[in-house]
Design a protein around this motif. Sequence first.
Motif, PDB file in Angstrom:
ATOM      1  N   PHE A  49       0.844  -1.196   0.000  1.00  0.00           N
ATOM      2  CA  PHE A  49       0.000   0.000   0.000  1.00  0.00           C
ATOM      3  C   PHE A  49       0.876   1.242   0.000  1.00  0.00           C
ATOM      4  O   PHE A  49       1.844   1.330   0.762  1.00  0.00           O
ATOM      5  CB  PHE A  49      -0.903   0.004   1.223  1.00  0.00           C
ATOM      6  N   THR A  50       0.526   2.220  -0.838  1.00  0.00           N
ATOM      7  CA  THR A  50       1.256   3.479  -0.890  1.00  0.00           C
ATOM      8  C   THR A  50       0.267   4.636  -0.979  1.00  0.00           C
ATOM      9  O   THR A  50      -0.661   4.601  -1.788  1.00  0.00           O
ATOM     10  CB  THR A  50       2.183   3.541  -2.126  1.00  0.00           C
ATOM     11  N   ALA A  51       0.476   5.643  -0.149  1.00  0.00           N
ATOM     12  CA  ALA A  51      -0.267   6.909  -0.253  1.00  0.00           C
ATOM     13  C   ALA A  51       0.738   7.991  -0.647  1.00  0.00           C
ATOM     14  O   ALA A  51       1.701   8.243   0.089  1.00  0.00           O
ATOM     15  CB  ALA A  51      -0.942   7.253   1.062  1.00  0.00           C
ATOM     16  N   ILE A  52       0.539   8.598  -1.791  1.00  0.00           N
ATOM     17  CA  ILE A  52       1.499   9.548  -2.360  1.00  0.00           C
ATOM     18  C   ILE A  52       1.054  10.975  -2.068  1.00  0.00           C
ATOM     19  O   ILE A  52      -0.082  11.356  -2.369  1.00  0.00           O
ATOM     20  CB  ILE A  52       1.644   9.332  -3.874  1.00  0.00           C
ATOM     21  N   ASP A  53       1.962  11.758  -1.500  1.00  0.00           N
ATOM     22  CA  ASP A  53       1.688  13.169  -1.255  1.00  0.00           C
ATOM     23  C   ASP A  53       1.676  13.929  -2.582  1.00  0.00           C
ATOM     24  O   ASP A  53       2.277  13.500  -3.577  1.00  0.00           O
ATOM     25  CB  ASP A  53       2.760  13.742  -0.333  1.00  0.00           C
ATOM     26  N   ALA A  54       0.977  15.063  -2.594  1.00  0.00           N
ATOM     27  CA  ALA A  54       0.846  15.881  -3.793  1.00  0.00           C
ATOM     28  C   ALA A  54       0.268  15.065  -4.944  1.00  0.00           C
ATOM     29  O   ALA A  54       0.718  15.153  -6.087  1.00  0.00           O
ATOM     30  CB  ALA A  54       2.178  16.505  -4.191  1.00  0.00           C
ATOM     31  N   ALA A  55      -0.728  14.254  -4.623  1.00  0.00           N
ATOM     32  CA  ALA A  55      -1.422  13.456  -5.634  1.00  0.00           C
ATOM     33  C   ALA A  55      -2.864  13.290  -5.204  1.00  0.00           C
ATOM     34  O   ALA A  55      -3.167  13.171  -4.012  1.00  0.00           O
ATOM     35  CB  ALA A  55      -0.766  12.092  -5.810  1.00  0.00           C
ATOM     36  N   GLY A  56      -3.742  13.291  -6.189  1.00  0.00           N
ATOM     37  CA  GLY A  56      -5.156  13.107  -5.942  1.00  0.00           C
ATOM     38  C   GLY A  56      -5.706  11.964  -6.764  1.00  0.00           C
ATOM     39  O   GLY A  56      -5.024  10.958  -6.999  1.00  0.00           O
ATOM     40  N   HIS A  57      -6.918  12.130  -7.268  1.00  0.00           N
ATOM     41  CA  HIS A  57      -7.615  11.047  -7.948  1.00  0.00           C
ATOM     42  C   HIS A  57      -7.070  10.784  -9.349  1.00  0.00           C
ATOM     43  O   HIS A  57      -7.294   9.709  -9.899  1.00  0.00           O
ATOM     44  CB  HIS A  57      -9.102  11.369  -8.017  1.00  0.00           C
ATOM     45  N   TYR A  58      -6.365  11.739  -9.923  1.00  0.00           N
ATOM     46  CA  TYR A  58      -5.748  11.545 -11.243  1.00  0.00           C
ATOM     47  C   TYR A  58      -4.249  11.309 -11.089  1.00  0.00           C
ATOM     48  O   TYR A  58      -3.431  11.833 -11.850  1.00  0.00           O
ATOM     49  CB  TYR A  58      -6.040  12.747 -12.134  1.00  0.00           C
ATOM     50  N   LEU A  59      -3.912  10.494 -10.129  1.00  0.00           N
ATOM     51  CA  LEU A  59      -2.527  10.228  -9.751  1.00  0.00           C
ATOM     52  C   LEU A  59      -1.611   9.885 -10.921  1.00  0.00           C
ATOM     53  O   LEU A  59      -0.473  10.362 -10.963  1.00  0.00           O
ATOM     54  CB  LEU A  59      -2.518   9.118  -8.699  1.00  0.00           C
ATOM     55  N   PRO A  60      -2.030   9.063 -11.900  1.00  0.00           N
ATOM     56  CA  PRO A  60      -1.108   8.747 -12.999  1.00  0.00           C
ATOM     57  C   PRO A  60      -0.620   9.971 -13.765  1.00  0.00           C
ATOM     58  O   PRO A  60       0.491   9.953 -14.321  1.00  0.00           O
ATOM     59  CB  PRO A  60      -1.943   7.836 -13.910  1.00  0.00           C
ATOM     60  N   PHE A  61      -1.419  11.031 -13.784  1.00  0.00           N
ATOM     61  CA  PHE A  61      -1.038  12.253 -14.483  1.00  0.00           C
ATOM     62  C   PHE A  61      -0.401  13.275 -13.542  1.00  0.00           C
ATOM     63  O   PHE A  61       0.210  14.233 -14.000  1.00  0.00           O
ATOM     64  CB  PHE A  61      -2.263  12.878 -15.163  1.00  0.00           C
ATOM     65  N   GLU A  62      -0.551  13.057 -12.245  1.00  0.00           N
ATOM     66  CA  GLU A  62       0.008  13.974 -11.258  1.00  0.00           C
ATOM     67  C   GLU A  62       1.408  13.558 -10.816  1.00  0.00           C
ATOM     68  O   GLU A  62       2.270  14.400 -10.555  1.00  0.00           O
ATOM     69  CB  GLU A  62      -0.916  14.049 -10.043  1.00  0.00           C
TER      70      GLU A  62
END
Length: 260
Positions: free
Chosen positions: A229-242
């Motif tokens: 499991f990973t929670a990435i900072d400075a990322a939202g629901h469009y994570l692949p593009f963020e």
Amino acid sequence: MSLAVDESAGAGPAVVCLPMFSTTRAATAAAFGPAFAGAGLREVYVDLPGHGDSPVTCRPASQAVLDTVCAWLDRHVDAPVLLAGASYGAYLAAGIARQRPELVRGLLLVCPGVTIAPASRTLPELDPPEAPPGWLDAAPTGLRAHLNVALGHRTPAVVATVLAALESGGPGDEKFQEELRAGTDYALPDEDADIAFDGPVSVITGRQDGIVGYADQFHAMRHYPRGTFTAIDAAGHYLPFEQPTLLRSLTQDWLHRTRT
């Protein structure tokens, strides 16, 4: 079970990628393609029924959509396959692993929906990160509120990338999509089932995802004994593009685990 599909010519194992709700296989390829680059996989990007170029071949219910995807997998790929999805596509992928585990070799779940009902989701309570003035100016007025909640990496460049993805691919069937989202059968009937999948799993979430959050996804890790499991900072629901670089790194780790 007629679905529009794009495939790469890789000689390696197949990875079947399922899209976010209302988006197309072209958007899914833009999201996952860079993460799979150089891995030699046979990348398979699918339009769900009533999405993109796929016709409506089932009733507007998530179980019917899942059954259609499984029927396509039964006919067109050598199981088990790697299964990847984002948002609603990840929700379906997890459902396939519960209901048809023999089809699935491993799961890559990016910003996955865990529960369909918005009121039952655990969403971040923190204020979103600061953004430069005018960062949403290029977005259509009707999308600005959504993107303001959905995005954690809030720049004009990210907005432009997301908009290009959302506008790519076939038109889909808006009536079918509206009936699916608004209907009583939007949730899979086994959404709350306590069923484990013991293949390699990677769950990747955005710390600022105001659409599905990240906490419910962590609690769901009990279903994945070989899960990361990973929670990435400075990322939202469009994570692949963020955060494409981080997504690629985490995807390569997942691929390594599927091969060992």
